[in-house]
Scaffold this active site. Sequence first.
Site, mmCIF file in Angstrom:
data_model
loop_
_atom_site.group_PDB
_atom_site.id
_atom_site.type_symbol
_atom_site.label_atom_id
_atom_site.label_comp_id
_atom_site.label_asym_id
_atom_site.label_seq_id
_atom_site.Cartn_x
_atom_site.Cartn_y
_atom_site.Cartn_z
ATOM 1 N N GLU A 181 9.747 2.506 -13.690
ATOM 2 C CA GLU A 181 10.111 2.843 -12.342
ATOM 3 C C GLU A 181 10.386 1.767 -11.646
ATOM 4 O OE1 GLU A 181 6.683 6.068 -10.943
ATOM 5 O OE2 GLU A 181 6.049 4.517 -12.122
ATOM 6 N N HIS A 192 7.383 6.789 0.175
ATOM 7 C CA HIS A 192 7.807 7.167 -1.113
ATOM 8 C C HIS A 192 9.241 7.546 -0.798
ATOM 9 C CE1 HIS A 192 8.672 8.802 -4.896
ATOM 10 N NE2 HIS A 192 7.676 8.198 -5.385
ATOM 11 N N ARG A 230 10.547 0.397 -3.821
ATOM 12 C CA ARG A 230 10.315 1.542 -2.991
ATOM 13 C C ARG A 230 10.904 1.211 -1.435
ATOM 14 N NH1 ARG A 230 5.182 4.456 -4.951
ATOM 15 N NH2 ARG A 230 5.788 5.097 -6.759
ATOM 16 N N HIS A 244 3.143 7.530 1.843
ATOM 17 C CA HIS A 244 2.645 7.787 0.455
ATOM 18 C C HIS A 244 1.361 6.872 0.018
ATOM 19 C CE1 HIS A 244 3.120 8.705 -3.832
ATOM 20 N NE2 HIS A 244 3.045 7.433 -4.205
ATOM 21 N N ARG A 277 3.647 -2.321 -2.734
ATOM 22 C CA ARG A 277 2.972 -1.964 -4.283
ATOM 23 C C ARG A 277 4.076 -1.480 -5.096
ATOM 24 N NH1 ARG A 277 1.438 2.711 -6.916
ATOM 25 N NH2 ARG A 277 1.964 4.275 -5.047
#
Length: 516
Positions: free
Chosen positions: A114, A230, A276, A337, A372
């Site tokens: 990811e 997100h 992200r 998110h 994160r």
Amino acid sequence: MSKQHQFDVLIIGTGSAGLMSALQLSKNLSIALIAKDQLLEGSSFYAQGGISAVLDAHDNFDAHVADTLSAACGLADKKAVSFMVENAPAAIASLEESGVNFTRSNQDYHLTTEGGHTHRRVAHVADKTGQSIQVNLLDNVKQYENITLFEEYIAIDLLIQKNQCHGAYILNKHTHQVESFVAHKTILATGGASKIYRYTSNPDTSTGDGIAMAKRAGCNIVNMEFAQFHPTCLYHPHAKSFLISEAIRGEGGQLHLENGEKFMHKYDGRGELAPRDIVARAIDSEMKSGGFDCVYLDISFKGKDWIKKHFPTIYAKCKDFGIDISKQSIPVVPAAHYTCGGINTDLNGKTDLTNLYAIGEVAHTGVHGANRMASNSLLECIVFAKSCARDINHQISNSNYIEFEPWDASRVEPSKEKVVITHLWDEVRSIMWNFVGIVRSDRRLNYANHRLEQIETEVNEYYSLYLISSDLIELRNLVKTAQIIIQSALFRDESRGLHFNEDHPSQSKNTKNTII
Ligand code: FAD
Ligand code: SIN
């Protein structure tokens, strides 16, 4: 007379952090495990992508640490990150012991990737990793007689005496009575606060309760301006908060506009696999400049069989909404998110208050900094649940339980004005989405701050007049947490990671945490 319970340990929250801590505590301790909703409900259950750990011979701890620090934009604590990364393989082993059966390719783990990861290191159970973790951990918890489960009990406030925590006042949603849970140690495992935003990937439980309770009790709350959006939630009028996993981009999924034009290369050389914050801002910018309602994510080129094998939940859910992702692109939008900030803790989950711990998304352990990295959250839950339980196992003594006054409801009456609560819920969530979202400005933040002060007064007045209810408890916590987010955002006069303020667009040299 309201009930008073006594336990060695009170754990508030039955997500992966709460359940794992209960399992790791000594079987000689009496434990109360509380959930404000059904036991499985919470963000953990919906986790899709997986849990990161160095499990491949070509990967190494240094790389996982470096990727996490890079995503965190200078604000993560390297010691905490190394602690989490080095304990990750043991966290995977603990989950496997509890029955989680990670997807394998031949004998090896099937590892996906990811945004921000430079190696494949995300272990997963197809695209329902969280469900598998939750079901297995709960099955294990139910086997132990020293653990008592309380479903649909919502914590209101912590019991504090002389700067020490002794448990919590908790509303029993079945009887509508407030009960006192007195405990030698209390663990907050209440999850994040993303429900504070109008559009979110999170379930209804994420209302920031633990953060607000800890703040009222005197704990330091750190880095709350870093609300993670997100990039890809399903855009459909009837799809409430359904996530389209980042693992789809990890497997080659491409973002494009309605006319097919790809755009991520304009924003970052890593394209769809940039962290992200960058992908969410890129989508936000394309939507705003083009006046679009959504952008599109294409994975159809992988073919139906492959998609159904790797992403069965996403395939089925989209199909329910009339979207065949093996034939067409998925309409997506960003949504709130994850809460990167939280209650300040050390590596054992200890907060600033004696006998109070915080673990999982509610905590600020220093591992996420300003952003994160994907799949580091479940990992943080498991690693810190274990260290917290170890710390408590070494500390519990047979001291007496403190007596607390029962909850006093003699001066309040049933509410005739419930519409006030629903109205303020909506207003807080709209203010946060419109003024404290992906792109911020000083003027919008100041407006939000001013209106939230008024709303706080209105909620406090309501709280003093009417009988307590679940909605009122959550609204009071939403307001407190929203104020902490706004004040943290006003305090940070730069842009870094997830916090982007167009009046202060560059990053300063100062790498201080925001403490409220
Ligand atoms: P939660 O799982 O949210 O549990 C919170 C618990 O606290 C619940 O039991 C709730 O009832 C209880 N609670 C809250 N307030 C109260 C109160 N006042 N009184 C009593 N009980 C209370 N992370 C990853 O690492 N990998 C992923 O693939 C991933 N995918 C995700 C997908 C989705 C859709 C979402 C929403 C999140 C995802 N995340 C992922 C993030 C991750 O799932 C969460 O950060 C993590 O599960 C949080 O776990 P937790 O135990 O801290 O809280
Ligand atoms: C996802 O599957 O995209 C969510 C992963 C995460 O939040 O860590």
